[in-house]
Scaffold this active site. Sequence first.
Site, PDB file in Angstrom:
ATOM      1  N   LYS A 199       0.864  -5.596   9.176  1.00 21.07           N
ATOM      2  CA  LYS A 199       0.194  -4.930   7.935  1.00 21.07           C
ATOM      3  C   LYS A 199       1.455  -3.925   8.724  1.00 21.07           C
ATOM      4  CE  LYS A 199      -2.924  -2.721   5.309  1.00 21.07           C
ATOM      5  NZ  LYS A 199      -4.653  -2.782   4.789  1.00 21.07           N
ATOM      6  N   LYS A 252       2.357  -8.543   4.925  1.00 23.41           N
ATOM      7  CA  LYS A 252       2.212  -7.221   4.276  1.00 23.41           C
ATOM      8  C   LYS A 252       2.781  -5.727   4.902  1.00 23.41           C
ATOM      9  CE  LYS A 252      -1.645  -4.512   2.302  1.00 23.41           C
ATOM     10  NZ  LYS A 252      -2.973  -4.539   2.466  1.00 23.41           N
TER      11      LYS A 252
END
Length: 326
Positions: A199, A252
Site C-alpha cells: 500500500k 493499492k
Amino acid sequence: MHPTDRPRRLRADGIRDLVAETSLAPSDFVVPVFVDATADERVPIESMPGHERVPVDGIVERVAEIRATGVESVMLFGIPDSKDATGSRADADDGVVQRALRRLDAETDAYVVADLCLCEYTDHGHCGILEADAQTDAQLTVRNDATLDRYASIAQSYADAGADMIAPSGMMDGQIEAVRSALDADGHETLPIMAYAAKYESGFYGPFRDAADGAPAFGDRRHYQMDPANRREAHREVGLDARQGADALLVKPALPYLDVVADVREGFDRPVAAYNVSGEYAMLHAAAEQGWLDLDAVARESLLSIKRAGADLIVTYFGERVAAQL
Ligand code: PBG
C-alpha cells in the site's frame, strides 16, 4: 507480408471474444461501503458520485442494491460516533462496523470484508497510536508494536460480530502475524485475511479521506505507507505478509501501480487483489462530467486492465456500474 503476419483476423466480431485473454465478471468485484454512526439518512459523498455514507439502519438495503447487480462482496468502512487518541470506538462491541456486521450477518448472504485500520477512529487521523511527542514531531509518529495490539483487538471484535474476511490496511510491520494469531486465539482459525500488502503513500486517496473523514490532522503517512518510487521493495513487503499468513495479497492503488500487481502475480502463489481507489474513481467521473470521456467505457477498460495485469479480484467503487453492463 508473410501469411501468418495478419493478427487482425482474430479481431473480427465472433472470434474476438473467443480469443479474449481476460474477462470481467461481477464475482471479480468487491464494492466499498461507508457506514456512518453519525448519519440518520444516506449522505451523498460529493467527490465520489454514486457513493454515500449510510446509517447502520440503511446498511442492509445498501448491500441489497449492490447484490442486485450481481456483486456479492462488499468492504465495510466505518465512521464512528466519536474519536479519541487510541481509536477506542474501533473495537467497541457497539461500534459502527460491529453493528453493521451483525445486521448483515443476520439478514443477508453477502460476503463482507471488514477493512481494519485506525485512521477513521483516531482524533489525529493516523493509522495507529502516536508517540507522546508526536504533536510537535511529525517524524516517525506512529508506534508500531503498540498499534499491533490495537489491531489484534479490532480483528477479534470484527470477527465476533460476523465479518467474513479481515483486511488490515494500516501498514504496520508485523500486522498480519498479529491479526492472524489474535483470530486464531479467539477461535477464528478459518477466517481469511486479505493483507493490504503493498500500500503506497498515494495522493489518490483524497476523496476517500473526505468520505471516511480519515485525513491525518498533521503530518502524512509516509513513515508507514510505501514510497511510490519503489517497485522492488513491494516484493519484500508482500513476502512478509505472505509469510505471516495473508490469504490474499492486495496492491493499492491499482492503475498507477499495475507493474506491482504484475510482480505480485508473478512472484507469489496467492490470490492477488488490487484496490481501484477513490482518486482513480473520482478522476474518471470528473472527466466524464465534462464530456471528455465515456464513463462506462473507461470504467470497464480500467477494471479489465487491472485484471490483465494479474489481479484475481478488484476492490472498486465502479463495481455496481460495470457489473450492470456485463
Ligand atoms: C485506511 C484506508 C484508506 C483507504 C482505504 N483504507 C485511506 C488511507 O490510507 O489514507 C483509501 C481507499 C481509497 O482511496 O479508495 N487506512
